[in-house]
Design an enzyme around this catalytic site. Structure first.
Site, PDB file in Angstrom:
ATOM      1  N   HIS A 409       0.826  -1.206   0.000  1.00 40.36           N
ATOM      2  CA  HIS A 409       0.000   0.000   0.000  1.00 40.36           C
ATOM      3  C   HIS A 409       0.861   1.256   0.000  1.00 40.36           C
ATOM      4  CE1 HIS A 409      -2.241   3.289   1.988  1.00 40.36           C
ATOM      5  NE2 HIS A 409      -3.238   2.842   1.257  1.00 40.36           N
ATOM      6  N   ARG A 500       0.223   8.974 -30.559  1.00 45.80           N
ATOM      7  CA  ARG A 500      -0.430   7.715 -30.925  1.00 45.80           C
ATOM      8  C   ARG A 500      -1.947   7.872 -30.877  1.00 45.80           C
ATOM      9  NH1 ARG A 500       3.729   6.157 -27.275  1.00 45.80           N
ATOM     10  NH2 ARG A 500       5.391   4.948 -28.276  1.00 45.80           N
ATOM     11  N   ARG A 547      -0.005  10.315 -35.433  1.00 47.26           N
ATOM     12  CA  ARG A 547       0.057   9.109 -36.256  1.00 47.26           C
ATOM     13  C   ARG A 547      -1.341   8.518 -36.348  1.00 47.26           C
ATOM     14  NH1 ARG A 547       3.163   3.918 -34.122  1.00 47.26           N
ATOM     15  NH2 ARG A 547       1.233   3.771 -32.924  1.00 47.26           N
ATOM     16  N   GLU A 644       8.944   1.742 -41.280  1.00 48.89           N
ATOM     17  CA  GLU A 644       8.947   0.589 -40.380  1.00 48.89           C
ATOM     18  C   GLU A 644       8.911  -0.746 -41.120  1.00 48.89           C
ATOM     19  OE1 GLU A 644       5.452   1.149 -37.911  1.00 48.89           O
ATOM     20  OE2 GLU A 644       4.409   2.096 -39.580  1.00 48.89           O
ATOM     21  N   GLY A 666      10.140   3.938 -37.194  1.00 54.06           N
ATOM     22  CA  GLY A 666       9.621   3.123 -36.093  1.00 54.06           C
ATOM     23  C   GLY A 666      10.576   1.966 -35.862  1.00 54.06           C
ATOM     24  N   ASN A 668      11.062  -0.207 -33.611  1.00 54.69           N
ATOM     25  CA  ASN A 668      10.600  -1.499 -33.085  1.00 54.69           C
ATOM     26  C   ASN A 668      10.167  -2.433 -34.218  1.00 54.69           C
ATOM     27  OD1 ASN A 668      11.005  -0.331 -30.596  1.00 54.69           O
ATOM     28  ND2 ASN A 668       8.853   0.116 -30.254  1.00 54.69           N
ATOM     29  N   ASP A 669       9.189  -1.987 -35.014  1.00 53.32           N
ATOM     30  CA  ASP A 669       8.704  -2.823 -36.117  1.00 53.32           C
ATOM     31  C   ASP A 669       9.783  -3.026 -37.176  1.00 53.32           C
ATOM     32  OD1 ASP A 669       6.301  -3.086 -34.883  1.00 53.32           O
ATOM     33  OD2 ASP A 669       5.096  -2.133 -36.442  1.00 53.32           O
ATOM     34  N   CYS A 716      11.161   7.297 -33.716  1.00 54.30           N
ATOM     35  CA  CYS A 716      10.216   7.343 -32.597  1.00 54.30           C
ATOM     36  C   CYS A 716      10.058   6.008 -31.881  1.00 54.30           C
ATOM     37  CB  CYS A 716       8.848   7.824 -33.077  1.00 54.30           C
ATOM     38  SG  CYS A 716       8.100   6.777 -34.344  1.00 54.30           S
TER      39      CYS A 716
END
Length: 759
Positions: A409, A500, A547, A644, A666, A668-669, A716
């Site tokens: 908590h 996004r 986007r 991407e 992009g 990541n992709d 990004c």
């Protein structure tokens, strides 16, 4: 007459039922439908609660009493709470409500059985993304029999009016009348081990790590913070166990003779790891799947019985933005008190629970009744905290507890409030002296004895200087939540490089095609335009690059009406998404364009970026759709494209010729598709490498070709927020801007400044 339904079993509940069964109930039903291992159970809906209040004619009395209550007067608040709870506990059930509850309990129990159940409150404002009602309403374990069940249902209803619940609603400007309460009845898991887990590390705001805590016995002790749990940290993607901290646990909560009692942990188990490494990984995968299912980081409770793991609760993590605020708050606290020079060796150490620095006089609380001792700027020190401590916690400069872990908590509330916190010190209340000045470092889990000096002033000024360093390379930020726009816009950042759409669309809650079918497209446009306006107004005149939606089919299906409009695909990542979707369903894309056009009538800093473009021809078709809406009529409008897919890199010159103002990589992709791997698949995730030679070649090629054509280039993905060496390479290659996570703004700007000096 009671409004139906009075009862809903988990199998008939999903996330859209929150107004009927509360946040906890909706999440349990949603998880059960999605195939997560949830114990069977049912929800007693708010219709039953409303009928109960009406039967006893007490609703008007309750709200009249609350309307004149001073919640900052602990004595008055306690008296009012006791009076209202007595009214509820002594109330009479409408016959059809009690009969429905008992019939459902019998159905859950089975023939000739009376199942042990957990009876848990589920408020309609509970477990939402921006407020945390955790621990405020009652829960009861090991309940058995019709009469006991009905007693505990009334107790749950009454717990909506505890002092802490009343105080919390007033503090968060939530109308008492707007919060109602459902009750969850679920089969009891007789936990050999139980715990909690976060799908991100909420202390360090690290989105690539999963945090799991476990204790012997039932899970209430971990939330109360009455024991120090095991702590396991797991890497997302690979699901490698990064660290394990095993606690020595001497007491546990168990069920004996129908009662829940404390008893000693057997000596041979006290210092043992509570669950196996395989179970740690299994839980981590559940946490990861839950985050993907809800599109938001999750705070989950779990239990283990007879070798099987169960998920017994999940809710959004409400403390992410507070982590970012805590450091600024700590500096402000220091300025108000004078700067503090700390001793080199901490006097007390524990688990880092909420980052930041806090300095002030120690106030030791042994029990909740002592909260009146705490004044603004004090350091609250206690064996552990409970919701009763919240009024004092809001005043504190920092919090230190003897017991508890990073999901106790004290830890959760501290992060929500943005207050530095150290938990699990074991000896904080005995070593720290009442009234002495201490400095709490919530990021390191350390407490120092402190004395005034001006030495740290230079360090803080240096930090401010770094924040304000100008760089030729623009530093943009990645954002999704409108609620954070004002806060982040105050930082030294050049704009939003990636806004996004998905979070905003998910909040609208309905599939755009369903909105069109229901003739509610104007409502859809209004809501999207309102959210876009929030960002554009906060950052004006700095650019905000939106986007367009890049939901995959499996993600779109989760929206209301989505199952009607979305196909089931074997590989959604490579399926019906991005630019192809806009060309195929222009009526949906036009909703976004209409919202953009409306916002740009007042804020011309809003621009558009197109994701997942498979060919220059496809980009040209999308560009024509945008032109039809008249967005190109003003030269201030910028048209961007995501890079991407490998084809974007290979044919970058052809994409530029279509007519774009900028590209954003992009990473990541692009990395996954360049390497043929999936960072979310533990079997192959170790191959995911954003700094591999192939990916670096792709990044350099895109930046170089864009520079030659006079087109803006940015990135990004996660990579620039994580890897400083990559940031320096990008700057050397001439990238125009970096769009990064909010918690990386200051650090990355400093790295960029260094890299620019080296050129």
């Amino acid at each position: 007459m009671v409004t139906l339904p009075v009862i809903k079993f988990f199998k008939d509940i999903d996330k859209h039922d929150t107004p009927l069964v509360g946040g906890k109930g909706a999440n349990l039903g949603e998880m059960a439908k999605a195939g997560f291992p949830v114990p069977n159970g049912f929800a007693i809906t708010i219709n039953a609660y409303d009928a109960f209040l009406a039967e006893n004619e007490i609703a008007k009395k309750i709200y009249e009493i609350l309307s004149v209550t001073d919640v900052n007067d602990p004595i008055q608040l306690g008296d009012v709470s006791a009076k209202i709870q007595k009214m509820v506990v002594n109330g009479k059930f409408p016959d059809d409500v009690s009969q429905a509850i008992i019939a459902s309990y019998k159905k859950l129990s089975g023939v000739f059985k009376k199942a042990l159940v957990a009876v848990r409150s589920s408020a309609t404002a509970e477990d939402s993304g921006d407020t945390s009602f955790a621990g405020q309403q009652a829960s009861f374990l090991n309940v058995q029999g019709d009469a006991n069940l009905l007693v505990n249902v009334r107790e749950c209803w009454a717990s909506l009016f505890t002092p802490r619940s009343i105080f919390y609603r007033v503090e968060n400007k939530i109308k008492h009348e707007s919060v109602k309460i459902s009750v969850i009845v679920m089969k009891m898991v007789q936990s050999e081990v139980s715990g909690v887990m976060f799908s991100i590390d909420p202390v360090k705001n690290d989105k690539e790590r999963i945090l799991i805590e476990s204790v012997w016995g039932l899970g209430e002790m971990i939330v109360q913070g009455s024991v120090v749990p095991d702590n396991y940290v797991v890497q997302k993607g690979t699901f490698a166990i990064l660290s394990k901290e095993i606690s020595d646990q001497s007491i546990q909560l168990t069920k004996e003779g129908g009662k829940t009692i404390e008893r000693e942990v057997p000596q041979k188990l006290r210092d043992k790891q509570k669950i196996t490494d395989g179970e740690i990984v299994e839980l981590a995968k559940y946490a990861d799947k839950l985050q993907k299912h809800y599109y938001f980081p999750q705070d989950c409770e779990w239990a283990k019985e007879k070798g099987k793991l169960y998920i017994v609760q999940t809710r959004p993590i409400t403390t992410i933005s507070a982590v970012d605020r805590s450091e600024a708050k700590a500096v402000k606290t220091q300025k108000g008190m004078g700067f503090v020079k700390t001793t080199e060796i901490p006097i007390v150490t524990g688990a880092a629970a909420s980052p930041g620095l806090g300095t002030g006089p120690v106030k030791i609380l042994k029990r909740p009744k002592e909260i009146g001792k705490v004044q603004k700027g004090d350091v609250l020190v206690a064996p552990m905290t409970s919701p009763d401590y919240v009024p004092a916690m809001k005043k504190a400069a920092a919090i230190v507890t003897d017991e508890g872990g990073q999901t106790s908590h004290a830890a959760i509330v501290s992060r929500e409030l943005g207050i530095p916190c150290v938990v699990g010190t074991h000896d904080g209340t005995s070593k720290l002296k009442e009234g002495s000045i201490v400095t709490v470092d919530g990021a390191l889990g350390q407490v120092f004895v402190g004395a005034k000096t001006v030495k740290q002033e230079a360090a803080i000024k240096l930090k401010e200087k770094i924040v304000k360093t100008k760089t030729a390379t623009k530093i943009y930020v990645n954002l999704a939540e409108p609620e954070r726009a004002q806060e982040i816009a105050k930082q030294y950042v050049d704009g939003v490089g990636l806004l996004r759409a998905e979070f905003m669309i998910a909040n609208i809650g309905i599939h755009p095609k369903q909105a069109i079918a229901d003739k509610k497209q104007d409502i859809f446009i209004d809501k999207l335009a309102d959210d876009l306006t929030t960002f554009c107004k906060a950052f004006y005149p700095r650019p905000v690059t939106y986007r367009a939606t890049d939901f995959k089919t499996n993600e779109y299906r989760s929206l209301k009406g989505g199952a009607t409009w979305e196909p089931v695909e074997p590989n959604p990542m490579l399926g019906f998404r991005g630019a192809f979707r806009y060309v195929s369903s222009p009526e949906v894309f036009n909703l976004e364009l209409a919202a953009i056009k409306r916002v740009r009538e007042k804020y011309d800093n809003l621009h558009l970026m197109i994701p997942f473009v498979r060919s220059p021809e496809e980009l040209a078709k999308v560009r024509r759709l945008v032109a039809t809406e008249g967005l190109f009529e003003k030269s201030s409008f910028k048209f961007w494209m995501m890079v991407e897919i490998p084809v974007n890199v290979i044919q970058i010159e052809d994409f530029i010729k279509v007519g774009i103002d900028g590209v954003s990589i992009g990473s990541n992709d692009l990395t996954m598709l360049m390497q043929g791997t999936d960072r979310d698949n533990s079997e192959v995730a170790q191959e995911f490498n954003e700094r591999s030679p192939a990916v670096l070649w792709a990044l350099k090629r895109v930046i170089t070709k864009c520079n030659a054509a006079g087109v803006t280039s940015s990135i990004c993905g996660q990579a620039p927020s994580t890897y400083e060496d990559l940031v320096k390479k990008l700057v050397r290659w001439g990238i125009t801007s970096l769009s990064i996570n909010p918690d990386s703004i200051n650090r990355v700007r400093g790295v960029v400044a260094e890299a620019e000096k080296e050129i």
